[in-house]
Design a protein around this motif. Structure first.
Motif, PDB file in Angstrom:
ATOM      1  N   LEU A 109       9.408  16.792  86.182  1.00  0.00           N
ATOM      2  CA  LEU A 109       9.768  16.369  84.836  1.00  0.00           C
ATOM      3  C   LEU A 109      10.379  17.546  84.087  1.00  0.00           C
ATOM      4  N   ASP A 110      11.506  17.286  83.414  1.00  0.00           N
ATOM      5  CA  ASP A 110      12.145  18.326  82.623  1.00  0.00           C
ATOM      6  C   ASP A 110      12.924  17.675  81.494  1.00  0.00           C
ATOM      7  N   ILE A 111      13.067  18.396  80.392  1.00  0.00           N
ATOM      8  CA  ILE A 111      13.804  17.872  79.252  1.00  0.00           C
ATOM      9  C   ILE A 111      15.311  18.009  79.447  1.00  0.00           C
ATOM     10  N   ALA A 112      15.725  18.877  80.391  1.00  0.00           N
ATOM     11  CA  ALA A 112      17.143  19.167  80.612  1.00  0.00           C
ATOM     12  C   ALA A 112      17.661  18.435  81.845  1.00  0.00           C
ATOM     13  N   GLU A 113      18.603  17.545  81.654  1.00  0.00           N
ATOM     14  CA  GLU A 113      19.164  16.782  82.767  1.00  0.00           C
ATOM     15  C   GLU A 113      19.813  17.707  83.797  1.00  0.00           C
ATOM     16  N   GLY A 114      20.467  18.775  83.326  1.00  0.00           N
ATOM     17  CA  GLY A 114      21.102  19.711  84.246  1.00  0.00           C
ATOM     18  C   GLY A 114      20.107  20.360  85.179  1.00  0.00           C
ATOM     19  N   MET A 115      18.932  20.699  84.678  1.00  0.00           N
ATOM     20  CA  MET A 115      17.884  21.274  85.518  1.00  0.00           C
ATOM     21  C   MET A 115      17.424  20.273  86.571  1.00  0.00           C
ATOM     22  N   LEU A 116      17.253  19.032  86.175  1.00  0.00           N
ATOM     23  CA  LEU A 116      16.805  18.009  87.128  1.00  0.00           C
ATOM     24  C   LEU A 116      17.828  17.797  88.243  1.00  0.00           C
TER      25      LEU A 116
END
Length: 263
Positions: free
Chosen positions: A75-82
């Motif tokens: 889970l992450d708030i940043a789509e780029g990280m995911l």
């Protein structure tokens, strides 16, 4: 002054940094490894593991090695990280975009919540811990790291001299307050430890470039909305240099490690 993270900028900043993040994240990996060393070696493996603030998936990859039979949720708030994490981990894991302060997970559905250097970007730490407790099953565990109040103290002091009217450096929660918030959320067998890691840089510009590359540059609500003038920047550089050190500068990073269980 409002030194809390501006959540609108957190996702944008870290998403933009995703592609080059691993190239400058040596400190983050080192803290992740120490946190991972605290995984319990005994007992039944967790059925469901959630990595909150999974970033590029470094910690999640190690969690998969430790618990190959567990269901892994990143889970992450940043789509780029995911997107970057998905390239590293591949199929077989669940990828969720979400906020640690409002986890998109069912109550009592998780056995282990893992979070490495993510919750410092949340304004309501007590609320984060309440969310962790909500999604954990009875007896479930949380294992996390965060940055403590002494992180980047040298840079913060230098900016306070140069431009006292604005917050130029992200501010973090004191280790004792982290422990109090953890206990206040209803966890048991809670423990908090801290360590300070001091890194060397050629100059302040090198430090600031690394922070920007990590997506961890100033994202507070009270950050300056204008370009910093050359005189102000010069005052900051001089104030940092006046704190001592030869052949470059040092910057301190206080890592706070926490662990607890849900009753």
């Amino acid at each position: 002054m409002n030194a809390h993270p501006d959540k609108r900028w957190v996702g944008r900043s870290f998403g933009a940094a995703a592609a080059g993040y691993d190239g400058v994240a040596g400190l983050q990996r080192g803290i992740a490894e120490r946190l991972l060393s605290r995984l319990a070696a005994d007992g039944a493996p967790p059925a469901v593991v959630v990595d909150v603030g999974a970033g590029t998936g470094y910690g999640a990859a190690r969690l998969r090695e430790a618990y190959p039979g567990s269901r892994l949720v990143l889970l992450d708030i940043a789509e780029g990280m995911l997107r970057t994490a998905r390239e590293r981990i591949g199929p077989g894991a669940c990828y969720l975009r979400g906020d640690a302060e409002a986890l998109p997970l069912a109550e009592a559905s998780v056995d282990l919540v893992f979070s490495n250097l993510a919750i410092q970007w949340c304004a309501d730490l007590a609320g984060v811990f309440r969310e962790f407790r909500r999604v954990l099953k009875p007896g479930g565990r949380v294992l996390f790291s965060t940055f403590g109040a002494d992180t980047l103290a040298e840079l913060r002091r230098a900016w306070a001299v140069a431009d006292p009217g604005h917050t130029h450096v992200n501010e973090f929660t004191d280790a004792a307050e982290v422990g109090e918030a953890l206990a206040g959320a209803g966890f048991v067998r809670a423990g908090v430890e801290r360590e300070t890691r001091r890194l060397h840089y050629a100059d302040v510009h090198a430090l600031m470039r690394e922070l920007k590359g990590l997506g961890a540059h100033n994202i507070t609500a009270d950050r300056p909305r204008h370009l910093t003038g050359k005189r102000t920047l010069r005052r900051m550089l001089d104030a940092y240099a006046a704190q001592g050190g030869e052949g470059g500068i040092q910057a301190g990073f206080e890592a706070v490690y926490g662990r607890a269980s849900k009753p």
